[in-house]
Motif scaffolding. Structure first.
Motif, PDB file in Angstrom:
ATOM      1  N   HIS A 298      16.850 -46.120  62.299  1.00 29.73           N
ATOM      2  CA  HIS A 298      17.174 -47.535  61.757  1.00 29.73           C
ATOM      3  C   HIS A 298      18.317 -47.464  60.877  1.00 29.73           C
ATOM      4  CE1 HIS A 298      12.934 -48.652  63.014  1.00 29.73           C
ATOM      5  NE2 HIS A 298      12.749 -47.490  62.663  1.00 29.73           N
TER       6      HIS A 298
ATOM      7  N   CYS B 289      17.747 -54.280  58.804  1.00 31.10           N
ATOM      8  CA  CYS B 289      18.121 -53.064  59.729  1.00 31.10           C
ATOM      9  C   CYS B 289      19.345 -53.331  60.384  1.00 31.10           C
ATOM     10  CB  CYS B 289      16.882 -52.990  60.478  1.00 31.10           C
ATOM     11  SG  CYS B 289      17.129 -51.324  61.618  1.00 31.10           S
TER      12      CYS B 289
ATOM     13  N   GLU C  21      20.524 -50.972  62.910  1.00 33.08           N
ATOM     14  CA  GLU C  21      20.773 -50.019  63.953  1.00 33.08           C
ATOM     15  C   GLU C  21      19.809 -50.506  64.964  1.00 33.08           C
ATOM     16  OE1 GLU C  21      22.840 -47.110  64.361  1.00 33.08           O
ATOM     17  OE2 GLU C  21      22.269 -47.657  66.220  1.00 33.08           O
TER      18      GLU C  21
ATOM     19  N   CYS D 247      16.952 -50.715  66.821  1.00 34.34           N
ATOM     20  CA  CYS D 247      15.916 -49.810  66.777  1.00 34.34           C
ATOM     21  C   CYS D 247      14.631 -50.196  67.867  1.00 34.34           C
ATOM     22  CB  CYS D 247      15.439 -49.656  65.405  1.00 34.34           C
ATOM     23  SG  CYS D 247      14.920 -51.229  64.809  1.00 34.34           S
TER      24      CYS D 247
ATOM     25  N   HIS E  51      13.751 -55.090  66.395  1.00 31.68           N
ATOM     26  CA  HIS E  51      14.874 -54.711  65.538  1.00 31.68           C
ATOM     27  C   HIS E  51      15.413 -56.061  64.475  1.00 31.68           C
ATOM     28  CE1 HIS E  51      18.882 -53.515  63.989  1.00 31.68           C
ATOM     29  NE2 HIS E  51      19.536 -54.512  64.624  1.00 31.68           N
TER      30      HIS E  51
ATOM     31  N   MET F  42      12.796 -56.732  60.749  1.00 35.79           N
ATOM     32  CA  MET F  42      12.744 -55.996  59.598  1.00 35.79           C
ATOM     33  C   MET F  42      13.481 -55.996  58.591  1.00 35.79           C
ATOM     34  SD  MET F  42      13.051 -52.252  61.693  1.00 35.79           S
ATOM     35  CE  MET F  42      13.331 -51.335  60.090  1.00 35.79           C
TER      36      MET F  42
HETATM   37 CU   LIG Z   1      15.339 -50.831  62.388  1.00 37.06          CU
END
Ligand SMILES: [Cu+2]
Length: 286
Positions: free
Chosen positions: A203, A238, A240, A242, A246, A249
């Protein structure tokens, strides 16, 4: 002087483009919100930390250089197309070398790169060289939420995005896809060290207004820091890819006065206390 005749329109075009860039930059910062994005935002979110001030300055600085180079190259292209096309210039010159010109177009780009590199490395150093911290927070990226640990206070809690139904119950409703149930609280004007790790996949912990973005990698403890200089609510995400959630978050940081922080901490110790020191915790005093 052919060279002077070539340079004058180039300089004029550069000035015009620079003026346009100023308008764009000024408009962008006027629209940018504090701690969260705003509709039609053009520039960065407003800075609330010295590191972000540096990043904003560097961005504007490089923008000038890019605008000047782009204007210069565009003007050269236009001049060549107009003055040296087959109709305007039926018998082309057979010149192949010009020592002064060749030295100039080698040395000038090198000088420009050095001028960019010096402040760039200085900012990188400021970001990576963590000063004596007043507070340490560990952020663990999970699929798909964050766990925050205050190792020195033995407090740990998950932070999960509010659903639309949860948001609309609040007055005023916090921003969509950014607000969470348990935000991080930090005192204003204190150096906060953030230790970042991933529990499952990679992340990234990012809060634009603080100029903070660092990967959360399983098995590796990354560190970054910020010093928030203005009280308020700051959102991040976040950064990246993930997995499927994604985009859901987010990160919410509340920068509050020292008293408000103490009140929150006392409450958090009751609600989110953990037995013993959490794994990987490093005391801020170390
Ligand atoms: Cu993430």
């Amino acid at each position: 002087m052919l060279l002077m005749r070539l340079i004058r329109p180039v300089a004029r075009a550069s000035v015009l483009l620079c003026a346009f860039a100023v308008l764009l930059g000024a408009g962008g910062s006027a629209f940018a919100g504090l701690g969260q994005p705003t509709p039609w935002q053009m520039g960065f979110q407003q800075s609330a930390a010295p590191t972000m001030d540096d990043i904003v300055w560097f961005h504007n600085f490089v923008l000038w250089i890019i605008v000047a180079i782009t204007a210069f190259v565009l003007a050269l292209l236009v001049i060549v197309m107009v003055k040296f096309n087959a109709r305007a210039n039926p018998t082309p010159s057979r010149t192949t070398h010009n020592t002064l010109l060749e030295v100039a177009w080698t040395v000038i780009p090198v000088v420009i790169l050095v001028v960019i590199a010096i402040p760039s490395f200085r900012i990188l150093f400021v970001q990576l060289n963590i000063p004596q911290a007043d507070l340490t927070i560990k952020a663990t990226g999970n699929q798909w939420n964050w766990t925050y640990t205050y190792p020195d206070d033995k407090v740990e809690f998950p932070s999960i995005m509010l659903t639309d139904a949860e948001r609309t119950k609040l007055n005023p409703p916090p921003p969509r896809l950014l607000a969470v149930d348990n935000p991080i609280y930090v005192p204003v004007n204190k150096v906060v060290r953030v230790q970042v790790i991933g529990s499952d996949v990679i992340h990234a912990f990012a809060v634009p207004s603080f100029g903070v973005k660092i990967d959360a990698i399983p098995g590796r403890l990354n560190e970054t820091w910020f010093k928030a200089t203005r009280e308020g609510v700051y959102y991040g995400q976040c950064s990246e890819l993930c997995g499927k959630d994604h985009a859901f978050m987010p990160i919410e940081v509340r920068v509050v006065s020292e008293q408000a922080y103490a009140t929150w901490l006392a409450d958090a110790k009751k609600k989110h206390s953990v037995e013993g020191a959490p794994a990987n915790a490093v005391a801020a005093s170390q």
